[in-house]
Design an enzyme around this catalytic site. Structure first.
Site, short mmCIF file in Angstrom:
data_model
loop_
_atom_site.label_atom_id
_atom_site.label_comp_id
_atom_site.label_asym_id
_atom_site.label_seq_id
_atom_site.Cartn_x
_atom_site.Cartn_y
_atom_site.Cartn_z
N GLY A 238 0.84 -1.20 0.00
CA GLY A 238 0.00 0.00 0.00
C GLY A 238 0.87 1.25 0.00
N GLN B 276 3.19 9.99 0.98
CA GLN B 276 4.48 9.27 0.95
C GLN B 276 5.29 9.60 -0.31
OE1 GLN B 276 2.64 5.22 2.08
NE2 GLN B 276 4.70 5.13 2.92
N CYS C 293 6.60 -0.22 6.77
CA CYS C 293 6.18 0.96 6.01
C CYS C 293 7.31 1.36 5.07
CB CYS C 293 5.88 2.11 6.98
SG CYS C 293 5.35 3.61 6.17
N LEU C 294 6.96 1.68 3.83
CA LEU C 294 7.97 2.10 2.87
C LEU C 294 8.67 3.39 3.31
CD1 LEU C 294 6.09 1.31 -0.46
CD2 LEU C 294 8.03 0.07 0.50
N HIS D 79 -3.63 1.44 8.06
CA HIS D 79 -2.28 1.99 8.02
C HIS D 79 -2.22 3.17 7.04
CE1 HIS D 79 2.28 1.30 7.81
NE2 HIS D 79 2.06 2.07 6.76
N GLU D 80 -2.83 2.99 5.87
CA GLU D 80 -2.77 4.04 4.84
C GLU D 80 -3.62 5.25 5.23
OE1 GLU D 80 -0.45 3.65 2.92
OE2 GLU D 80 -0.22 1.49 3.06
N HIS E 253 -1.72 7.39 7.38
CA HIS E 253 -0.81 8.26 6.61
C HIS E 253 -1.52 9.53 6.17
CE1 HIS E 253 2.99 6.19 6.02
NE2 HIS E 253 2.41 5.07 5.64
NI NI Z 1 3.23 3.16 5.42
#
Ligand code: NI
Length: 177
Positions: free
Chosen positions: A46, A51, A89-90, A131-132, A135
């Site tokens: 995701g 991000q 997480c990226l 999670h997204e 963000h």
């Molecule tokens: Ni993330």
């Protein structure tokens, strides 16, 4: 399509709230394509628009269930249950940590055609959605993590392994979003 630079923890844009998208434009469509490409390149499941430095309420996801998800202006309608699981997480590369979240979630959003959709999710999809959406509100999972963060190549210590995380996914199953 083009790869975009993934912002990492410490970049202030990750702590800012994203704004609703008012209409689908060519630029928004291009952003969505780029977000998918960037997410796949990073082996994530995701990605949220901030991000990649864009303060718009857009999420892309692919949890390998054969479906690509685009959620624009998503809103959580209901939650149920509670489950602790490892996630990554990226924007926090190479790390993972355990987070307790609602087990099931019902979410309303617009899709890539700007049509209203509702998704009832559990498991990884539910976790990824939450999670997204965090963000989009300017929050990283590291704010919610229980115990400490682990490197991806690091064994989880037994004493920190709880019943919740030991059973279903354990340490190896964590996904990066
Ligand atoms: Ni993330």
């Amino acid at each position: 399509m083009a790869l975009r630079e993934i912002r990492v923890e410490g970049d202030p844009i990750l702590n800012k709230a994203c704004k609703p998208v008012k209409e689908m434009t060519e630029r928004v469509a291009e952003l969505i394509d780029d977000m998918f490409e960037t997410m796949y390149e990073g082996n994530g499941c995701g990605l949220a628009a901030n991000q990649v430095g864009i303060l718009k309420q857009i999420i892309v996801m692919d949890i390998e269930d054969g479906e690509q998800y685009v959620l624009i202006n998503p809103e959580i309608l209901e939650t149920e249950g509670e489950v602790a699981e490892f996630e990554g997480c990226l924007s926090v590369p190479g790390m993972r940590g355990k987070v307790t979240r609602p087990e099931r979630v019902k979410v309303r959003a617009l899709n890539e055609d700007f049509e209203p959709i509702e998704i009832d999710a559990d498991g990884l999809l539910s976790r990824c959605i939450q999670h997204e959406i965090d963000h989009l509100h300017g929050h990283l999972y590291t704010e919610r993590v229980e115990g400490r963060l682990y490197r991806n190549d690091e064994e989880i210590e037994d004493e920190e392994e709880t019943e919740d995380s030991a059973g279903e996914a354990g340490g190896e199953g964590s996904e990066t979003a």
